[in-house]
Design a protein around this motif. Structure first.
Motif, PDB file in Angstrom:
ATOM      1  N   VAL A   1       0.821  -1.220   0.000  1.00  0.00           N
ATOM      2  CA  VAL A   1       0.000   0.000   0.000  1.00  0.00           C
ATOM      3  C   VAL A   1       0.850   1.263   0.000  1.00  0.00           C
ATOM      4  N   LEU A   2       2.028   1.203   0.620  1.00  0.00           N
ATOM      5  CA  LEU A   2       2.927   2.351   0.555  1.00  0.00           C
ATOM      6  C   LEU A   2       3.344   2.621  -0.887  1.00  0.00           C
ATOM      7  N   LEU A   3       3.703   1.559  -1.610  1.00  0.00           N
ATOM      8  CA  LEU A   3       4.133   1.712  -2.993  1.00  0.00           C
ATOM      9  C   LEU A   3       2.971   2.116  -3.892  1.00  0.00           C
ATOM     10  N   LEU A   4       1.817   1.500  -3.712  1.00  0.00           N
ATOM     11  CA  LEU A   4       0.662   1.834  -4.540  1.00  0.00           C
ATOM     12  C   LEU A   4       0.234   3.278  -4.350  1.00  0.00           C
ATOM     13  N   THR A   5       0.324   3.786  -3.135  1.00  0.00           N
ATOM     14  CA  THR A   5      -0.012   5.186  -2.882  1.00  0.00           C
ATOM     15  C   THR A   5       0.858   6.107  -3.730  1.00  0.00           C
ATOM     16  N   GLU A   6       2.157   5.852  -3.722  1.00  0.00           N
ATOM     17  CA  GLU A   6       3.089   6.720  -4.446  1.00  0.00           C
ATOM     18  C   GLU A   6       2.944   6.568  -5.961  1.00  0.00           C
ATOM     19  N   LEU A   7       2.696   5.355  -6.430  1.00  0.00           N
ATOM     20  CA  LEU A   7       2.533   5.145  -7.867  1.00  0.00           C
ATOM     21  C   LEU A   7       1.237   5.776  -8.371  1.00  0.00           C
ATOM     22  N   ALA A   8       0.172   5.678  -7.590  1.00  0.00           N
ATOM     23  CA  ALA A   8      -1.095   6.308  -7.986  1.00  0.00           C
ATOM     24  C   ALA A   8      -0.960   7.827  -8.014  1.00  0.00           C
ATOM     25  N   LYS A   9      -0.200   8.362  -7.076  1.00  0.00           N
ATOM     26  CA  LYS A   9      -0.011   9.812  -6.982  1.00  0.00           C
ATOM     27  C   LYS A   9       0.866  10.343  -8.113  1.00  0.00           C
ATOM     28  N   ASN A  10       1.909   9.602  -8.458  1.00  0.00           N
ATOM     29  CA  ASN A  10       2.902  10.097  -9.402  1.00  0.00           C
ATOM     30  C   ASN A  10       2.726   9.603 -10.836  1.00  0.00           C
ATOM     31  N   ALA A  11       2.033   8.494 -11.016  1.00  0.00           N
ATOM     32  CA  ALA A  11       1.834   7.942 -12.362  1.00  0.00           C
ATOM     33  C   ALA A  11       0.377   7.510 -12.542  1.00  0.00           C
ATOM     34  N   PRO A  12      -0.565   8.453 -12.415  1.00  0.00           N
ATOM     35  CA  PRO A  12      -1.989   8.081 -12.457  1.00  0.00           C
ATOM     36  C   PRO A  12      -2.430   7.470 -13.783  1.00  0.00           C
ATOM     37  N   THR A  13      -1.807   7.876 -14.886  1.00  0.00           N
ATOM     38  CA  THR A  13      -2.193   7.315 -16.191  1.00  0.00           C
ATOM     39  C   THR A  13      -1.890   5.822 -16.251  1.00  0.00           C
ATOM     40  N   PHE A  14      -0.703   5.444 -15.807  1.00  0.00           N
ATOM     41  CA  PHE A  14      -0.352   4.026 -15.760  1.00  0.00           C
ATOM     42  C   PHE A  14      -1.226   3.294 -14.739  1.00  0.00           C
ATOM     43  N   PHE A  15      -1.425   3.925 -13.589  1.00  0.00           N
ATOM     44  CA  PHE A  15      -2.168   3.260 -12.517  1.00  0.00           C
ATOM     45  C   PHE A  15      -3.613   2.992 -12.925  1.00  0.00           C
ATOM     46  N   HIS A  16      -4.187   3.914 -13.687  1.00  0.00           N
ATOM     47  CA  HIS A  16      -5.582   3.755 -14.079  1.00  0.00           C
ATOM     48  C   HIS A  16      -5.825   2.465 -14.843  1.00  0.00           C
ATOM     49  N   MET A  17      -4.817   1.976 -15.543  1.00  0.00           N
ATOM     50  CA  MET A  17      -4.951   0.723 -16.286  1.00  0.00           C
ATOM     51  C   MET A  17      -5.139  -0.478 -15.352  1.00  0.00           C
ATOM     52  N   HIS A  18      -4.779  -0.310 -14.081  1.00  0.00           N
ATOM     53  CA  HIS A  18      -4.825  -1.417 -13.121  1.00  0.00           C
ATOM     54  C   HIS A  18      -5.869  -1.182 -12.027  1.00  0.00           C
ATOM     55  N   ILE A  19      -6.781  -0.251 -12.262  1.00  0.00           N
ATOM     56  CA  ILE A  19      -7.711   0.152 -11.207  1.00  0.00           C
ATOM     57  C   ILE A  19      -8.599  -1.013 -10.762  1.00  0.00           C
ATOM     58  N   LYS A  20      -8.966  -1.882 -11.694  1.00  0.00           N
ATOM     59  CA  LYS A  20      -9.811  -3.035 -11.352  1.00  0.00           C
ATOM     60  C   LYS A  20      -9.097  -3.951 -10.372  1.00  0.00           C
ATOM     61  N   GLY A  21      -7.818  -4.252 -10.652  1.00  0.00           N
ATOM     62  CA  GLY A  21      -7.052  -5.111  -9.751  1.00  0.00           C
ATOM     63  C   GLY A  21      -6.928  -4.517  -8.359  1.00  0.00           C
ATOM     64  N   PHE A  22      -6.791  -3.201  -8.301  1.00  0.00           N
ATOM     65  CA  PHE A  22      -6.696  -2.550  -6.994  1.00  0.00           C
ATOM     66  C   PHE A  22      -7.975  -2.749  -6.195  1.00  0.00           C
TER      67      PHE A  22
END
Length: 290
Positions: A123-144
């Motif tokens: 969750v620490l890593l996911l927080t930072e990745l969602a904050k800094n790379a939202p375009t990439f993270f959005h592709m994985h929103i379902k898995g989250f």
């Protein structure tokens, strides 16, 4: 000064930097490890000409691997700093190879959510990745959203609070990118939280209250527009009164506090104070929506 080095001299210089960082990360002194992570972050911001930038880009990918090893550490400060560094790399670096690395980081962190021993790092890593790379993270929103609920109800308080931060960043991404589709995830979270409030275990109730608090902050139209808000208020405010807690009549204050992170943050510690504080923190937000 290093920007003026040419050809092989510049490569030798970057190799020396890399070796120094590697040696510090291998140190038994946590302050040296923290210093190495700080140095990695500073290198991300270095700007040179195109050829030298390519060398630093490769160095960043090497450091990305180093940081993932640091995420296996038990030291909370090292975990937090390594996660922030990976977030900076994800947000500042460019290029196809770096994009693939960010995707791999997200996929790996999502996998860690299913491992109770790795959930805090996840969750620490996911927080930072969602904050800094939202375009990439959005592709994985379902898995989250398929796995965040288990982490919100983790036995350890620190993990639950880390999950709150990750959920908050993902709800921001939903609000900005998902359109009508976000209602599906809002409803899934709310259903899980309302069911969790009927669970007898303190960590599940606490995770449910924390989830509802984030929905109150980030999905106002969803809660108010479909007349869900009164039922949410009633369910939450019921926990103002300690006599309504599942363990109120058993002579105990919840479960083993070692399992829930050493007791709640309230003045007397324990699960009752932890839940009551979660409710009290939410009341001003509920009042603004009423």
């Amino acid at each position: 000064e290093a920007r003026n080095l040419r050809g092989e001299s510049f490569v030798v210089f970057t190799n020396e930097i890399n070796q120094c960082i590697y040696d510090l990360l291998q140190s038994r002194d946590r302050h040296e490890q923290l210093g190495a992570i700080g140095a990695i972050v500073e290198l991300v911001y270095v700007k040179c000409d195109e050829k030298r930038d390519a060398i630093f880009q490769h160095l960043t990918l090497v450091h990305n691997n180093y940081l993932h090893v640091m995420l296996l550490k038990a030291d909370d400060e090292i975990l937090e700093m390594a996660a922030r560094a990976l977030g900076v790399i994800a947000g500042k670096s460019q290029g196809m190879q770096t994009g693939q690395t960010v995707q791999w980081d997200i996929t790996r962190a999502l996998k860690w959510m299913r491992d109770p021993m790795m959930r805090r790092a996840s969750v620490l890593l996911l927080t930072e990745l969602a904050k800094n790379a939202p375009t990439f993270f959005h592709m994985h929103i379902k898995g989250f959203f398929e796995h965040i609920w288990d982490v919100m109800c983790d036995a350890r308080l620190a993990t639950r609070m880390g999950a709150v931060s990750a959920l908050r960043e993902c709800l921001v991404i939903l609000a900005e990118r998902e359109g009508r589709g976000r209602t599906t995830w809002y409803k899934k979270l709310l259903d899980q939280a309302q069911q969790g409030l009927r669970d007898p275990t303190p960590e599940v109730i606490h995770g449910s209250l924390l989830t509802i608090a984030e929905l109150v902050h980030n999905s106002v139209d969803f809660l108010v527009g479909a007349h869900r808000f009164p039922a949410v208020c009633d369910a939450v405010l019921r926990f103002r009164d300690a006599t309504t807690y599942p363990w109120a009549n058993d002579g105990l204050d919840g479960h083993d506090h070692a399992a829930t992170g050493g007791g709640g943050p309230g003045p007397g510690g324990g699960d009752t104070d932890m839940l009551r504080m979660a409710v009290m923190d939410m009341i001003p937000s509920l009042a603004r929506l009423d």
